[in-house]
Design a protein around this motif. Structure first.
Motif, short mmCIF file in Angstrom:
data_model
loop_
_atom_site.label_atom_id
_atom_site.label_comp_id
_atom_site.label_asym_id
_atom_site.label_seq_id
_atom_site.Cartn_x
_atom_site.Cartn_y
_atom_site.Cartn_z
N PRO A 194 -5.71 0.65 9.29
CA PRO A 194 -6.03 -0.78 9.13
C PRO A 194 -6.75 -1.09 7.82
O PRO A 194 -6.50 -2.14 7.22
N VAL A 195 -7.61 -0.18 7.36
CA VAL A 195 -8.32 -0.42 6.09
C VAL A 195 -7.33 -0.42 4.93
O VAL A 195 -7.37 -1.29 4.05
N LEU A 196 -6.40 0.53 4.92
CA LEU A 196 -5.42 0.59 3.85
C LEU A 196 -4.49 -0.62 3.88
O LEU A 196 -4.11 -1.15 2.83
N ILE A 197 -4.12 -1.06 5.08
CA ILE A 197 -3.28 -2.26 5.19
C ILE A 197 -4.00 -3.46 4.58
O ILE A 197 -3.42 -4.24 3.82
N LEU A 198 -5.28 -3.60 4.89
CA LEU A 198 -6.05 -4.72 4.35
C LEU A 198 -6.18 -4.62 2.83
O LEU A 198 -5.92 -5.60 2.11
N LEU A 199 -6.57 -3.46 2.32
CA LEU A 199 -6.81 -3.32 0.89
C LEU A 199 -5.53 -3.36 0.08
O LEU A 199 -5.51 -3.91 -1.03
N LYS A 202 -4.13 -7.24 0.01
CA LYS A 202 -5.11 -8.31 -0.17
C LYS A 202 -4.50 -9.54 -0.81
O LYS A 202 -4.88 -10.68 -0.50
N PHE A 203 -3.52 -9.37 -1.71
CA PHE A 203 -2.89 -10.52 -2.35
C PHE A 203 -2.03 -11.31 -1.35
O PHE A 203 -1.98 -12.54 -1.40
N LEU A 204 -1.39 -10.59 -0.43
CA LEU A 204 -0.62 -11.27 0.60
C LEU A 204 -1.54 -12.05 1.53
O LEU A 204 -1.27 -13.23 1.83
N PHE A 205 -2.62 -11.44 1.99
CA PHE A 205 -3.57 -12.15 2.84
C PHE A 205 -4.11 -13.40 2.13
O PHE A 205 -4.24 -14.47 2.72
N ALA A 206 -4.42 -13.25 0.83
CA ALA A 206 -4.95 -14.38 0.07
C ALA A 206 -3.92 -15.51 -0.02
O ALA A 206 -4.25 -16.69 0.15
N ALA A 207 -2.66 -15.16 -0.30
CA ALA A 207 -1.62 -16.18 -0.43
C ALA A 207 -1.37 -16.90 0.89
O ALA A 207 -1.25 -18.13 0.93
N VAL A 208 -1.28 -16.14 1.98
CA VAL A 208 -1.03 -16.75 3.29
C VAL A 208 -2.20 -17.65 3.69
O VAL A 208 -1.99 -18.79 4.16
N VAL A 236 -15.59 -8.17 1.97
CA VAL A 236 -15.18 -6.84 2.44
C VAL A 236 -14.57 -6.03 1.30
O VAL A 236 -14.83 -4.83 1.16
N TYR A 237 -13.76 -6.68 0.46
CA TYR A 237 -13.15 -5.98 -0.68
C TYR A 237 -14.24 -5.44 -1.62
O TYR A 237 -14.12 -4.33 -2.15
N ILE A 247 -10.39 -8.66 -7.93
CA ILE A 247 -10.88 -9.85 -7.23
C ILE A 247 -10.35 -11.12 -7.89
O ILE A 247 -9.99 -12.09 -7.20
N LEU A 248 -10.28 -11.13 -9.21
CA LEU A 248 -9.73 -12.30 -9.91
C LEU A 248 -8.28 -12.57 -9.49
O LEU A 248 -7.89 -13.72 -9.25
N ALA A 249 -7.49 -11.50 -9.41
CA ALA A 249 -6.09 -11.66 -9.00
C ALA A 249 -6.00 -12.16 -7.56
O ALA A 249 -5.16 -13.01 -7.23
#
Length: 499
Positions: A194-199, A202-208, A236-237, A247-249
């Motif tokens: 789960p940690v690797l999926i999140l990290l 992260k760009f997909l989670f941010a876009a959604v 968390v990141y 983080i900027l991206a």
């Protein structure tokens, strides 16, 4: 209420219509870029690095005039290319680059880099401008809008769930930022699924979450939940060791839906976003300083030196390539063959590491033995940054760099258009596939990884995505045309009755 929200959203789309192409500005920019490059090569001075940075700003203004939406979706690459120019400025002012054991000096690296970046970005802008209406056709339908609304809360809950699992894992094993552990070592040795999926997503989670947070179609409470979720995930990141540019991206992907919906009033939007963005940048910079201070163990002067060396690392590959490979045209049979051989391997990323292509080429050639051994020990988890232009120069000369940048401009434009459609639809599946596609081309443009866009497995995935989008397009088009026919029939019947 939903109708009003849709009207606002559609008004934002209409306001995004680009104006006339600034031909005079483009000619002036091209002439200035050429003059800057020639002058920097003939009379090396760090002043030309400052001028190159100013020309980069001029380039962005022209790209924004050609295609405002294109510039917004190009933000991740704007960040990395801008950072590279800042890095080259530091290098051409004499910075030391420990990863390649070189001392910087004035030259034409900055001037040449902004020139090839201009070719890349302008090709992107023209392709994006030309094809944007085609990609936006039938992106939405009443049926799809209904599904998007139903998926709002489950999508936020899913993001919260992954974040909660990552926090629980961090509480058990320690967070890299707090424990003073290298983030790549942590991912390789101590992380969990789960940690690797999140990290890694992260760009997909941010876009959604951005499509939900900034969509008038969604309820206010849901939008607030999406905003708070992305803020919490960003924290968390930080805890898992992500640094400034990552983080900027992430923030760029999150803000894209808002900026796309307000293209006609970007100035006011950016002014309102300035305070939270500045606060986030300060937090990201503070976390970066803490990491480079050996997690609080090093004095300030040593920390500043390490940060300066890291800044220099962003542009070091282009610098050494322009010093050691100054051919106008070239063809390196061996490197071309090694890059092509990687495509057929079962795990191309591992083969690229083993055979010394992508940025590993520069590690094998330039890195001091101790650092090279460290890179090899990491087993491909760590690379040098910004290798595509440098690798193209090594393999093909300056003419080849121009060809590669042109092709990448087209590919990034197509990927960004897919992402544009994903943001317009708001459908999580489309957005997930579009972000994945965009990132494959993005990584290729960053790390010289041909396999991420040309390996058979990657091509098969892209063909599957095209098939899915064609099915969604047919469903949306069929429903919209059916609705239009029923509306016309009802209007005709009403007219006959009135007559």
């Amino acid at each position: 209420m939903d109708g009003t929200a849709d009207q606002h959203e559609q008004a934002g789309e209409r306001a995004a219509t680009p104006g006339a192409i600034p031909m005079l500005g483009l000619v002036a920019l091209a002439a200035t870029l050429a003059t800057n490059w020639l002058a920097a090569a003939a009379m090396p001075s760090s002043a030309f690095a400052w001028l190159s940075l100013a020309l980069f700003g001029w380039l962005l203004l022209l790209v924004g005039r050609i295609s405002p939406a294109g510039l917004i979706l190009l933000l991740p690459l704007v960040i990395t290319r801008g950072a590279t120019l800042l890095s080259l400025l530091v290098i051409e002012s004499g910075a030391y680059m420990p990863e390649i054991n070189r001392l910087g000096e004035p030259g034409d690296a900055s001037a040449s880099f902004v020139a090839v970046t201009a070719l890349f970005f302008l090709v992107f802008a023209f392709v994006f401008r030309r094809l944007e209406p085609l990609f936006l056709a039938y992106a939405r339908s009443p049926l799809l809008d209904g599904i998007v609304r139903l998926l709002g809360w489950p999508t936020v809950a899913l993001c919260v769930g992954f974040g909660a699992l990552a926090v629980l894992h961090g509480l058990q094993s320690g967070f890299p930022l707090l424990a003073g552990v290298d983030r790549f070592l942590y991912r390789r040795e101590f992380s969990s699924g789960p940690v690797l999926i999140l990290l890694d997503n992260k760009f997909l989670f941010a876009a959604v979450l951005g499509t939900i947070a900034f969509s008038p179609r969604q309820a206010t409470l849901l939008r607030l939940a999406a905003l708070l979720t992305v803020l919490a995930l960003t924290g968390v990141y930080f805890l898992f060791g992500d640094k400034f540019f990552t983080i900027l991206a992430e923030v760029a992907f999150f803000a894209m839906p808002l900026l796309l919906s307000r293209q006609g009033r970007l100035k006011g939007t950016l002014l309102r976003l300035a305070p939270p963005v500045v606060a986030l940048l300060c937090a990201a910079f503070a976390a970066t300083l803490y990491i480079y201070s050996g997690y609080g163990r090093l004095p300030l002067d040593r920390t500043a030196l390490l940060v300066g060396e890291r800044i220099a690392g962003q542009g070091e590959l282009w610098f050494v390539a322009t010093r050691d490979f100054r051919n106008a045209t070239h063809w390196d049979d061996q490197l071309v063959a090694r890059n092509l051989d990687v495509l057929d391997d079962r795990v191309p990323a591992e083969s690229a590491f083993a055979t010394g292509v992508e940025t590993y080429y520069f590690i094998d050639r330039y890195a001091p033995s101790k650092l090279a051994a460290s890179f090899r020990k990491n087993g491909g988890w760590v690379q040098l940054t910004m290798g595509t232009e440098a690798m193209a120069l090594v393999m093909f000369g300056y003419a080849g760099v121009a060809v590669v940048m042109t092709l990448l401009g087209v590919l990034i434009a197509l990927a960004a258009l897919y992402l544009r459609r994903g943001f317009a639809s708001g459908f999580p599946l489309t957005l997930a596939l579009a972000v994945w596609t965009y990132l494959q081309v993005y990584f290729s443009a960053q790390q010289a990884s041909l396999w991420s866009i040309a390996a058979p497995g990657q091509i098969n995935r892209l063909l599957l995505f095209v098939t899915i989008e064609l099915v969604l397009l047919a469903i949306n088009r069929g429903q919209l045309l059916s609705t239009q026919r029923r509306t016309r029939a009802a209007h005709f019947a009403a007219t006959r009755r009135a007559a």
